[in-house]
Design a protein around this motif. Structure first.
Motif, mmCIF file in Angstrom:
data_model
loop_
_atom_site.group_PDB
_atom_site.id
_atom_site.type_symbol
_atom_site.label_atom_id
_atom_site.label_comp_id
_atom_site.label_asym_id
_atom_site.label_seq_id
_atom_site.Cartn_x
_atom_site.Cartn_y
_atom_site.Cartn_z
ATOM 1 N N LEU A 177 -8.689 -9.695 2.363
ATOM 2 C CA LEU A 177 -9.015 -9.131 3.780
ATOM 3 C C LEU A 177 -8.401 -7.173 4.236
ATOM 4 O O LEU A 177 -8.088 -6.892 3.242
ATOM 5 C CB LEU A 177 -7.149 -9.424 4.066
ATOM 6 C CG LEU A 177 -6.919 -8.973 4.674
ATOM 7 C CD1 LEU A 177 -7.484 -9.992 6.692
ATOM 8 C CD2 LEU A 177 -5.169 -8.845 6.052
ATOM 9 N N ASP A 196 0.947 -6.503 8.346
ATOM 10 C CA ASP A 196 1.731 -7.292 8.268
ATOM 11 C C ASP A 196 2.390 -9.050 8.742
ATOM 12 O O ASP A 196 1.803 -9.302 7.963
ATOM 13 C CB ASP A 196 3.165 -6.554 8.277
ATOM 14 C CG ASP A 196 3.612 -6.343 6.782
ATOM 15 O OD1 ASP A 196 3.124 -5.785 6.178
ATOM 16 O OD2 ASP A 196 4.610 -5.081 7.037
ATOM 17 N N LYS A 199 -1.503 -10.377 7.069
ATOM 18 C CA LYS A 199 -1.452 -10.559 6.147
ATOM 19 C C LYS A 199 -0.407 -11.985 5.713
ATOM 20 O O LYS A 199 -0.535 -13.042 5.720
ATOM 21 C CB LYS A 199 -0.354 -9.824 5.285
ATOM 22 C CG LYS A 199 -1.628 -9.128 4.736
ATOM 23 C CD LYS A 199 -1.270 -7.330 4.336
ATOM 24 C CE LYS A 199 0.541 -8.005 3.002
ATOM 25 N NZ LYS A 199 0.562 -6.409 2.727
ATOM 26 N N ASP A 200 0.731 -11.656 6.708
ATOM 27 C CA ASP A 200 1.595 -13.613 6.597
ATOM 28 C C ASP A 200 0.799 -14.699 7.814
ATOM 29 O O ASP A 200 1.038 -15.747 6.747
ATOM 30 C CB ASP A 200 2.707 -13.320 8.156
ATOM 31 C CG ASP A 200 4.032 -12.321 7.452
ATOM 32 O OD1 ASP A 200 3.719 -12.201 6.066
ATOM 33 O OD2 ASP A 200 4.569 -12.146 8.097
ATOM 34 N N SER A 203 -1.418 -15.239 4.865
ATOM 35 C CA SER A 203 -2.087 -14.980 3.433
ATOM 36 C C SER A 203 -2.564 -15.232 2.593
ATOM 37 O O SER A 203 -2.694 -15.962 1.417
ATOM 38 C CB SER A 203 -0.669 -16.039 2.580
ATOM 39 O OG SER A 203 -1.283 -17.054 3.297
ATOM 40 N N PRO A 205 -4.420 -11.329 -0.471
ATOM 41 C CA PRO A 205 -3.695 -9.705 -0.576
ATOM 42 C C PRO A 205 -5.142 -9.032 0.512
ATOM 43 O O PRO A 205 -6.068 -9.372 0.609
ATOM 44 C CB PRO A 205 -4.731 -10.342 -2.029
ATOM 45 C CG PRO A 205 -4.838 -11.170 -2.356
ATOM 46 C CD PRO A 205 -5.131 -12.206 -1.466
ATOM 47 N N LEU A 206 -4.660 -7.535 0.742
ATOM 48 C CA LEU A 206 -5.479 -6.862 1.385
ATOM 49 C C LEU A 206 -5.705 -5.890 0.857
ATOM 50 O O LEU A 206 -5.435 -5.617 -0.081
ATOM 51 C CB LEU A 206 -3.595 -5.984 2.356
ATOM 52 C CG LEU A 206 -4.645 -4.929 3.015
ATOM 53 C CD1 LEU A 206 -4.942 -5.602 4.042
ATOM 54 C CD2 LEU A 206 -3.485 -4.075 3.427
#
Lengths: 269, 92
Positions: A177, A196, A199-200, A203, A205-206
């Motif tokens: 991401l 966040d 990301k949530d 789902s 990885p950043l």
């Protein structure tokens, strides 16, 4: 074998080309052999962002049609010798690209380079599918904004079902991401989705967070990828992205708004 | 206690647009993921059967055959078959 990385998003205008240019150049500055491919057939722009638009003679479609060799079409970057750009064609129709002929070009490039960075067109049509088909990794470029996040999720679905790795049942494409145009101040004010939150929802990885920055427009004006602006926050954030791609663990920066000084606080500046 | 009520209520009411965005996205993304992953159970068997019938008449290799069930907008489902015919079929 080269790492094939697609920079994709679904939605247009979120920073795919800016990111491809910055990351490609950054990897090359680290000493790796990198080729940047513009998959946006008919709407080429990577050349402009890279500042090599006047040196385009042959393009991706010429190579595919056998009208030029790969070597003739590749433009060597003037700043970093280990970086080349394969421009998209400006006029031909996008049906020129097929899995077979793109595969052949990538295979040839794979023997010459360490990284193949594919700048995907927007949308989920054939061009975007072609850009992601052979990818080993995907940088899903997303703005903290509802339509961009939703489209990113669509693209994640495509990566999981329509890629070569999916079709052959190989290890899935590694997803990253990349959150761009992030404004910590607006996040703090509750006006923008936070890192966040995104990301949530997605789902995955950043890989990096690029702050909204005036440096990006200046960079594209000049045809100098923003990573070269080492003083700018966006340049630094892209540098972090490159380092993370190369396996380093680096703390995320630019996630909180700069604290106001006491005077501006007192006088509401 | 009216004053205290006033302050606490105000806090509760403060739903930011960002949290609205997150909530809406979570719902729509979950919904779209569900419809994406739903491949009907009969698809593998259907593929096998279609191939068998085709092979009665023409040569079809596994690579030159693909089947796809796509959900379009609304209630429309499209079953897409792609069969590549080789040259040696044409002469039959």
């Amino acid at each position: 074998m080269a790492r094939i990385i697609v920079v994709t998003s679904g939605k247009g205008g979120v920073g795919k080309t800016t990111s491809s240019a910055a990351i490609g150049l950054g990897l090359a500055l680290k000493g790796h052999k990198v080729v940047l491919i513009d998959f946006d057939i008919g709407l080429r722009n990577l050349d402009l962002i890279m500042g090599c638009e006047r040196r385009v003679v042959y393009d991706f479609v010429n190579v595919i049609n056998g009208e030029s060799t790969l070597n003739q079409a590749l433009i060597k970057d003037k700043r970093v010798s280990s970086l080349s750009i394969l421009p998209a064609s400006q006029t031909r129709d996008k049906d020129a690209l097929t899995k077979e002929n793109v595969g052949k070009v990538l295979e040839e490039l794979g023997g010459l380079y360490d990284f193949i960075v594919c700048d995907s067109p927007a949308g989920i049509e054939a061009g975007a599918m072609m850009a992601l088909y052979y990818a080993d990794e995907a940088i899903v470029t997303t703005n903290p904004e509802v339509s961009s996040v939703r489209d990113s999720d669509r693209i994640l679905g495509m990566l999981a079902s329509r890629s070569r790795r999916a079709e052959l049942g190989l290890e899935p494409i590694k997803e990253h991401l990349l959150l761009t145009r992030y404004s910590p101040k607006r996040v703090e004010e509750g006006e923008m989705l936070s890192v966040d939150d995104v990301k949530d929802i997605l789902s995955i990885p950043l890989l990096g967070v690029i702050p909204e920055s005036q440096a990006v427009l200046k960079a594209s004006n000049a045809g100098e990828p923003v990573i070269l602006d080492t003083e700018s926050d966006a340049g630094k954030a892209y540098q972090d992205v490159v380092d993370r791609l190369l396996g380093e663990t680096i703390e995320f920066r630019f996630l909180v708004a700069e604290k106001k000084g006491i005077f501006s606080r007192m006088f509401g500046g | 206690m009216a004053l205290l009520d006033y302050f606490t209520r105000k806090k509760e009411k403060q739903v930011t647009t960002a949290s609205k965005a997150k909530e809406r996205l979570q719902i729509i993304v979950a919904h779209e993921r569900n419809s994406r992953n739903k491949q009907p159970d009969y698809l593998p068997q259907l593929t096998e059967d279609i191939l068998q019938v085709l092979r009665k008449y023409i040569k079809v290799s596994d690579e030159s055959f693909s089947i796809n069930l796509d959900k379009k907008d609304g209630d429309l489902n499209v079953l897409e078959l792609n069969i590549e015919l080789h040259d040696d079929n044409a002469t039959n």
